[in-house]
Scaffold this active site. Structure first.
Site, short mmCIF file in Angstrom:
data_model
loop_
_atom_site.label_atom_id
_atom_site.label_comp_id
_atom_site.label_asym_id
_atom_site.label_seq_id
_atom_site.Cartn_x
_atom_site.Cartn_y
_atom_site.Cartn_z
N VAL A 35 -22.65 116.28 2.90
CA VAL A 35 -23.31 116.16 4.25
C VAL A 35 -24.16 117.48 4.49
O VAL A 35 -25.26 117.48 4.80
CB VAL A 35 -22.17 116.20 5.27
CG1 VAL A 35 -22.67 116.72 6.53
CG2 VAL A 35 -21.47 114.95 5.41
N ALA A 36 -23.60 118.80 3.73
CA ALA A 36 -24.19 119.96 4.13
C ALA A 36 -25.46 120.08 3.54
O ALA A 36 -26.26 120.92 3.93
CB ALA A 36 -23.17 121.21 4.02
N ASP A 38 -29.44 127.65 10.13
CA ASP A 38 -30.80 127.11 9.62
C ASP A 38 -31.72 126.37 10.76
O ASP A 38 -32.81 126.55 10.91
CB ASP A 38 -30.74 126.05 8.71
CG ASP A 38 -30.39 126.76 7.06
OD1 ASP A 38 -30.58 127.92 7.30
OD2 ASP A 38 -29.94 125.95 6.17
N GLU A 52 -30.83 118.08 7.27
CA GLU A 52 -30.93 117.29 8.48
C GLU A 52 -32.30 117.51 9.57
O GLU A 52 -33.04 116.61 10.00
CB GLU A 52 -29.68 117.12 9.40
CG GLU A 52 -28.60 116.81 8.60
CD GLU A 52 -27.79 117.76 7.93
OE1 GLU A 52 -26.36 117.84 7.93
OE2 GLU A 52 -28.25 118.90 7.90
N ASN A 98 -25.66 124.86 8.42
CA ASN A 98 -26.90 123.92 8.48
C ASN A 98 -27.50 123.92 9.79
O ASN A 98 -28.70 123.87 9.96
CB ASN A 98 -26.50 122.49 8.08
CG ASN A 98 -26.76 122.44 6.59
OD1 ASN A 98 -26.93 123.52 5.87
ND2 ASN A 98 -27.01 121.44 6.03
N ASP A 110 -74.16 117.14 12.66
CA ASP A 110 -75.42 116.65 13.44
C ASP A 110 -76.01 118.11 14.19
O ASP A 110 -75.15 119.12 14.40
CB ASP A 110 -75.08 115.85 14.34
CG ASP A 110 -76.39 115.24 15.37
OD1 ASP A 110 -77.25 115.14 14.51
OD2 ASP A 110 -76.19 114.88 16.41
#
Length: 880
Positions: A285-286, A708, A290, A704, A332
């Site tokens: 999971v970690a 983070d 995510e 996480n 242009d």
């Protein structure tokens, strides 16, 4: 009633239209009440519940849910009654889903706001005035004004048409434009493509002018009847987002493999199976980043928002990425590099007499301008004694010179009423009108001198050629004016019949001064490794003079005319394209050739355009930039980006923002993956060494999501680094990990791994650190948790700049500093408060352990600072 079968008068009466004055505001309000807005019914939006369950199908979320179920089952099975872990995982799933839904909602709001800014418009007559209105406000009975480039936004019966050609491929599949006829009366079984007196929503005027009566709006239009098929317009992910989704999946699979490996090692070492199973699941999971896709989407959305503030509306999200790689801008000249405020400066009639209009006006010069003013389609409005002229800038300049010096266009038209016309088109590069002049008739033709030259059989043509060159060298646009007298009314209003055997009347020289900011923007682009190429319909000498003034070209060899270009093969053009900076007198086909030639050399091309004829080149280029002010609906529809100020400097600003977005995404990847990859190594190495699990599942999840996640969200708002426009463009085929990003992530992950393992070892096994806190697995986990969390949070200050963190002002991204301090505060609080200690399996540790954890957390900062010091340039690039 079927309008295509009825006469104009019948349709006018049926729909309550008024071709001269249009509808009144009161009538419009009534009709909007009865018929509704001119828009399609939207597909029902996904409910919040559906969105929530849809977010749960994400690969990383499934891993989290499996972990939550296993954790809940073990809590019940072992009867230890600790449900916090499973509840925390479920809470994280819900928070992630809510964040995703909120972010999606914000993106939808931003998108609808951008769509509002880029809405289709229609030109109508209402209350006797010409107005540009939102296409949604059209009602049956409105009088539409049509000209080349108009996108048809409702079904309408044509009332007047002059050389009106309409492209209807969206409805009929027929790519060739159809010549329309207001007098045509349809038959019962006429298909859409055969109804020559009708216009249908979704088609485009490619030539000519006209008026039409709106007969159907919204779902009642032919396009509306098939609108259900058009409601599947889903938001597409950008190539970069797709690549990052793949990356997330790969890291998830690596994490799952590492989890299985850890479980196997634990079994071999005789650890309790249940504990090892939970550790393995928590690692799976970690280690999954995510927050990566959310942070990337936030960064892209923030980039789009910033560009919109700087007058660049992004219509397609991948354009943000592509802009960062652009190394050629084909622009242009008129209105983009110049001010698009044409002014008549010189008038020549015969011999050597040239009149400078700033110094005074002669009768002969005024006569040339007056005749030329008759051959224009501009609309003059005199509100509050302020002269406003709407229409083509060249024609507006001629009419302005007449209105300011002599008499009005309305007086001229009363004296010489127009009875026929051949509208301007980009292939002929001229326009002709026919007028009654007493008992005789006069046809007036105006256009580019070199195109009209073969058609002049009378007048001082040789001297005109000399004057034309003189005007061109002074960067003046030259319009030649000629005429022919007809004893009888011309019956055939065609180019072949009228645009021949003309008498040259004079030349009009005008100037469109360069925008003051264009020169600086071109120099900035050059410094950034981006070549500016001018593509214009102007004379090569005029274009060259402006290009030299702006710094686009240095020598005459860099300029080429459309005629010379057409003689070159694709191979010859490919050989020379890098040396050419100015293309003059070009056709729409030439523009596509130039773009494709650059692309064959490996360039990423941004292209500007405003007309119908520019649409194919805008589509062919890597980033098509349409003009928001002068641009036709067709050009905007084909473009990736719309410049609301028609300004070249805006493109260069957008390129800088594109580079900044790309840079921001690389920083986010560096920040998140450094920590995620280190987590895998920390757990695997600790298990291999037989030290036991360095973290519990909830500890890794906390790192996480908080350590983070919080600073990571603010990283997308990081401003562009100094010198971003001093670097070469990003190669278009460059991988996201190119230019040493993998090495940076690898180094950071290695440092995190080493310092965390040292912290874990000291806490778990080293005696005499503290008399009150003997070493244990729980102490080791607490120290390891603090080291990993603190070093992850502080790492955001490393990745935000390639310069030393001490040289970057925290105030440039206040939210980043605030999020970092908040994350540090939360981490410290849960390690100190007894209740949270228990929830996160932390234990009280001694002051010495705290000092060791803090010192180890600072090591990654010191390592990065030393690397930056070693690589630092002697002189910092100039701040942009």
């Amino acid at each position: 009633m079927e309008p295509y079968k009825e006469t104009v008068d019948t349709v006018t009466s049926e729909y309550g239209a008024d071709l001269d004055n249009g509808l009144t505001e009161k009538k419009v309000e009534e009709k909007i009440k009865n018929n509704g807005k001119n828009k399609f019914e939207e597909a029902p939006k996904e409910s919040l519940v559906k969105k929530f369950f849809h977010s749960l199908t994400d690969f990383t979320t499934i891993i989290l849910l499996v972990a939550a179920i296993i954790s809940l089952y073990t809590a019940i099975a072992t009867d230890h009654g600790d449900y916090f872990e499973s509840f925390l995982i479920i809470a994280i799933v819900i928070i992630n889903s809510v964040l995703a839904i909120v972010q999606e909602g914000n993106a939808e709001k931003a998108l609808s706001a951008l769509q509002d800014m880029n809405k289709q418009t229609a030109t109508v007559i209402r209350d006797g005035k010409q107005l540009e209105i939102d296409a949604e406000d059209l009602v049956p009975g409105d009088t539409l004004l049509l000209e080349s480039g108009t996108m048809i936004t409702a079904d309408a019966r044509i009332a007047e048409a002059s050389q009106l050609r309409v492209e209807e491929s969206a409805l009929t599949g027929e790519s060739e434009p159809v010549m329309k006829d207001a007098e045509y009366l349809g038959e019962e079984d006429d298909s859409l493509g055969d109804r020559l007196n009708m216009l249908y929503k979704g088609s485009t005027v490619v030539n000519g002018r006209g008026k039409a009566i709106v007969t159907a709006t919204g779902m009642e239009t032919e396009m509306g009847k098939i609108a259900g098929l058009l409601n599947s317009d889903e938001t597409q992910k950008t190539p970069l987002q797709k690549r990052l989704n793949q990356l997330g999946k790969r890291i998830s699979l690596i994490a799952l493999a590492a989890a299985a490996f850890v479980f196997f090692i634990g079994e071999m070492q005789g650890e309790p199976m249940l504990d090892m199973f939970i550790t393995a699941i928590s690692l799976a999971v970690a280690a999954v980043p995510e927050t990566l896709t959310v942070i990337v989407t936030l960064t892209l959305a923030y980039g789009v928002q910033k560009m919109a503030q700087k007058n660049a509306i992004i219509r397609r999200l991948p354009a943000v990425e592509t802009l960062g790689s652009a190394n050629v801008i084909c622009s242009d000249k008129t209105g983009t590099l110049t001010q698009n405020k044409m002014r008549v400066r010189r008038v020549w009639t015969h011999g050597d007499s040239v009149v400078d209009t700033e110094e005074g006006m002669t009768e002969e010069a005024m006569e040339v301008l007056s005749i030329a003013a008759l051959c224009t389609d501009v609309i003059v409005e005199n509100d509050d004694n302020e002269l406003e002229i709407k229409g083509n800038p060249t024609e507006a300049a001629i009419v302005r010179a007449v209105e300011e010096n002599y008499h009005t266009k309305a007086e001229l038209e009363e004296k010489y009423p127009r009875i026929g016309e051949i509208p301007f088109d980009s292939d002929r590069k001229m326009m002709t009108t026919v007028h009654k002049r007493g008992k005789k008739f006069i046809s007036i033709t105006k256009g580019a001198f070199d195109v009209l030259l073969p058609k002049f059989h009378y007048g001082d043509v040789d001297q005109a050629a000399i004057v034309n060159d003189r005007f061109g060298k002074k960067a003046l646009r030259v319009i030649a004016v000629g005429y022919a007298i007809h004893e009888e009314e011309p019956t055939e209003i065609t180019s072949e019949a009228l645009e021949k055997n003309l008498r040259l009347m004079g030349l009009i020289g005008m100037i469109d001064p360069p925008r003051p900011e264009s020169k600086a923007a071109i120099a900035r682009a050059k410094k950034a490794g981006i070549k500016t190429v001018m593509i214009t319909g102007d004379h090569v000498v005029t274009a060259g003079a402006i290009a030299k003034e702006l710094g686009i070209m240095k020598s005459r060899k860099e300029a080429i005319s459309g005629a010379q270009l057409q003689k070159m093969s694709d191979e010859e053009l490919d050989d020379r394209v890098k040396d050419l900076s100015v293309y003059a007198r070009v056709t729409p086909e030439d523009k596509i050739r130039i773009v494709k030639s650059w692309q064959r050399t490996g360039a990423v091309v941004a292209m500007t355009g405003d007309g119908v004829n520019d649409a194919p080149a805008l589509k062919a280029s890597d980033v098509g930039c349409a003009m928001g002010i002068t641009g036709t609906d067709v050009a905007k529809g084909a473009a990736d980006m719309v410049l609301t100020d028609d300004n070249f400097a805006t493109i260069v600003d957008a390129v800088a923002r594109g580079r900044s977005v790309y840079q921001g995404i690389r920083k986010a990847i560096n920040f998140l993956l450094s920590c995620n990859i280190s987590e895998i190594f920390i757990v695997v190495i600790a298990m291999l060494l037989g030290w036991g699990a360095p973290f519990t599942a909830v500890q890794l999840l906390f790192v996480n999501v908080v350590a983070d996640g919080l600073p990571g969200f603010a990283l997308g708002r990081e401003p562009a680094e100094a010198g971003i426009m001093d670097e070469k463009p990003i190669p278009h085929d460059e991988g996201i990990f190119a230019r040493g990003l993998w090495q940076k992530i690898g180094l950071n992950a290695a440092v995190f791994t080493v310092v965390t393992l040292i912290g874990f070892y000291i806490g778990a096994f080293v005696e005499h650190i503290s008399y009150f806190t003997p070493p244990s697995l729980e102490v080791g986990q607490t120290v390891a948790f603090l080291v990993l969390a603190y070093s992850s949070i502080l790492h955001v200050f490393n990745v935000r700049s390639s310069k030393s963190m001490f040289k970057v002002d925290l105030a440039t991204n206040k939210s980043l500093a605030q999020m970092a301090w908040l994350a540090l505060g939360i981490t410290t609080a849960i390690a100190l408060i007894p209740q949270t200690q228990e929830l996160f399996y932390l234990v009280p540790i001694s002051m010495n352990h705290w000092i060791i954890a803090i010192l180890l957390s600072i090591v990654p900062l010191i390592v990065n600072e030393l690397i930056k010091f070693h690589k630092a340039p002697e002189v910092d690039p100039e701040e942009i």
